[in-house]
Design a protein around this motif. Structure first.
Motif, mmCIF file in Angstrom:
data_model
loop_
_atom_site.group_PDB
_atom_site.id
_atom_site.type_symbol
_atom_site.label_atom_id
_atom_site.label_comp_id
_atom_site.label_asym_id
_atom_site.label_seq_id
_atom_site.Cartn_x
_atom_site.Cartn_y
_atom_site.Cartn_z
ATOM 1 N N VAL A 207 0.846 -1.200 0.000
ATOM 2 C CA VAL A 207 0.000 0.000 0.000
ATOM 3 C C VAL A 207 0.881 1.249 0.000
ATOM 4 N N GLY A 208 0.234 2.403 -0.061
ATOM 5 C CA GLY A 208 0.964 3.673 -0.019
ATOM 6 C C GLY A 208 1.153 4.264 -1.392
ATOM 7 N N ASP A 209 2.307 4.872 -1.617
ATOM 8 C CA ASP A 209 2.598 5.582 -2.871
ATOM 9 C C ASP A 209 3.064 4.616 -3.953
ATOM 10 N N VAL A 210 2.195 3.657 -4.286
ATOM 11 C CA VAL A 210 2.448 2.745 -5.395
ATOM 12 C C VAL A 210 1.320 2.897 -6.402
ATOM 13 N N ASN A 211 1.559 2.459 -7.633
ATOM 14 C CA ASN A 211 0.566 2.633 -8.685
ATOM 15 C C ASN A 211 -0.586 1.635 -8.604
ATOM 16 N N LYS A 212 -0.325 0.443 -8.046
ATOM 17 C CA LYS A 212 -1.379 -0.570 -7.946
ATOM 18 C C LYS A 212 -1.355 -1.224 -6.563
ATOM 19 N N PRO A 213 -1.838 -0.517 -5.530
ATOM 20 C CA PRO A 213 -1.854 -1.127 -4.202
ATOM 21 C C PRO A 213 -2.783 -2.331 -4.168
ATOM 22 N N GLY A 214 -2.449 -3.283 -3.319
ATOM 23 C CA GLY A 214 -3.297 -4.464 -3.206
ATOM 24 C C GLY A 214 -2.573 -5.612 -2.549
ATOM 25 N N GLN A 215 -3.221 -6.798 -2.570
ATOM 26 C CA GLN A 215 -2.627 -8.015 -2.024
ATOM 27 C C GLN A 215 -2.075 -8.850 -3.166
ATOM 28 N N TYR A 216 -0.855 -9.345 -2.976
ATOM 29 C CA TYR A 216 -0.175 -10.122 -4.016
ATOM 30 C C TYR A 216 0.307 -11.435 -3.421
ATOM 31 N N THR A 217 0.042 -12.511 -4.154
ATOM 32 C CA THR A 217 0.434 -13.841 -3.678
ATOM 33 C C THR A 217 1.815 -14.208 -4.187
ATOM 34 N N MET A 218 2.502 -15.007 -3.412
ATOM 35 C CA MET A 218 3.850 -15.443 -3.766
ATOM 36 C C MET A 218 3.793 -16.686 -4.648
ATOM 37 N N SER A 219 4.812 -16.843 -5.424
ATOM 38 C CA SER A 219 4.978 -18.096 -6.146
ATOM 39 C C SER A 219 5.637 -19.101 -5.222
ATOM 40 N N VAL A 220 5.781 -20.327 -5.689
ATOM 41 C CA VAL A 220 6.399 -21.365 -4.863
ATOM 42 C C VAL A 220 7.838 -21.019 -4.523
ATOM 43 N N ARG A 221 8.528 -20.335 -5.402
ATOM 44 C CA ARG A 221 9.932 -19.997 -5.154
ATOM 45 C C ARG A 221 10.088 -18.868 -4.143
#
Length: 376
Positions: free
Chosen positions: A169-183
């Motif tokens: 969140v904050g001063d980013v262009n696309k705030p949100g929740q992001y999932t990790m890959s297996v790596r």
């Protein structure tokens, strides 16, 4: 008339100490009394020379990653958790098996890890998978089916790793929740997936909140010091904040002001230039001072064992530069400013006399005019 002028001059000279000033003079700042005050006031006074500049450049500050050094690497993200979506495919060796269909000898079962960390597989029952790796789940299901299915072979594919999400969140262009890959996922990757910072990297601060702990660094420091590009873990919260850097200038400079950094790096020479340089007839070129806080480890490199008297990890430091020496101009080009630095240019010892002459100048002119009238 001349006697009156002498009396007035004497009275002015007596009161020179009360004339307004822009701060202490350089001769006061470099006196032994101030050195003693440095000991009592817990700040370090350091002359800027080639050795000091080299030590500042070579010093590596405490890394942001130190706050998270107990966190394991990217393998942590391969552990399954509540909400993860899986597809379990089961093969059998004969067409008359439990999971055989008219179309083949296998079946795919979509499952979601429930709120208790379990999934349900026909004939295998409820299996706890939360905290296990994908391979651990595959082996567990296959073991449960032995003796029930015909030579079962199992494949587990993660369709949605919902439990391994981080929030940006904050001063980013696309705030949100992001999932990790297996790596796994590193901090810069999370920022990139969120569209990057809306502001310049050197004006953006990144804060990572993990449980009750937190760490903060400039976004540009994640690139300059690769160790700061830490591995994230599920549940991390990342905040990007726009925090422009500034420095202040006081004393005998042409413009006393708060100055924003217009580029990623600003040297002391450039900082002096941005405030118009030294003030004519007032500034002491030998009395250029830079005030800032430094790590105690760096102060020890600069001051030696005498720095052991400082107990705090952040030590107030006063750097002194003598621009009457030619080398000082090169040193000023090498010494980089930092956020919230203060530049102070001391008055020259004769500055008070210059003020005195400015005050009595009109008086002298009036006296000369009166003498000319009397003579005529």
């Amino acid at each position: 008339m001349r006697f009156l002028l002498v009396a007035i001059c004497a009275s002015f000279l007596t009161g020179c100490g009360a004339l307004p000033g822009q701060g202490p003079t350089a001769i006061t700042i470099t006196s032994e009394d101030i050195e003693g005050d440095a000991i009592r006031s817990q700040y370090a006074l350091i002359n800027v020379d080639r050795k000091a500049v080299n030590a500042i450049h070579a010093y590596r500050p405490e890394l942001f990653s130190k706050s998270f050094r107990k966190v394991p690497g990217g393998s942590r993200s391969s552990r399954l958790g509540i909400g993860d979506r899986l597809v379990v495919t089961i093969w059998e060796a004969a067409p008359e098996g439990l999971f055989s269909t008219p179309d083949g000898k296998q079946v795919s079962v979509p499952v979601v890890v429930d709120e208790n960390g379990y999934i349900f597989i026909p004939y295998a029952g409820r299996i706890r998978v939360a905290g296990l790796s994908v391979e651990g789940v595959r082996a567990g299901i296959q073991e449960r089916l032995k003796g029930k299915a015909i030579e079962p072979q199992v494949l587990v594919v993660v369709e949605g790793n919902e439990s391994s999400g981080v929030v940006v969140v904050g001063d980013v262009n696309k705030p949100g929740q992001y999932t990790m890959s297996v790596r796994g996922m590193r901090l810069l990757e999370a920022v990139a997936r969120a569209g990057g910072s809306r502001q310049a990297t050197y004006e953006t601060v990144v804060t990572v909140k993990r449980g009750r702990g937190a760490g903060t660094a400039r976004l540009v420091d994640l690139i300059e010091y690769p160790e700061n590009n830490i591995w994230l873990v599920p549940g991390d919260n990342i905040l990007l904040t726009h925090k422009p850097r500034t420095f202040s200038a006081f004393g005998a400079v042409k413009s006393t002001q708060l100055v924003p950094f217009k580029t990623e790096s600003v040297t002391l020479a450039e900082g002096l230039a941005q405030v118009g340089g030294l003030k004519d007839f007032f500034a002491d070129a030998a009395g250029i001072f830079l005030f800032r806080y430094e790590d105690r480890a760096l102060v020890r490199k600069l001051k030696g064992p005498s720095a052991d008297k400082f107990t705090s990890n952040r030590v107030p430091v006063v750097y002194k530069l003598n621009l009457r020496q030619a080398e000082a101009f090169f040193l000023a080009r090498s010494l980089e400013m930092r956020d919230k630095d203060i530049i102070y240019v001391a008055n020259h010892p004769t500055a008070e006399f210059g003020k005195f002459l400015q005050i009595i100048g009109p008086l002298l002119s009036n006296v000369n005019t009166a003498n000319a009238l009397i003579t005529d």
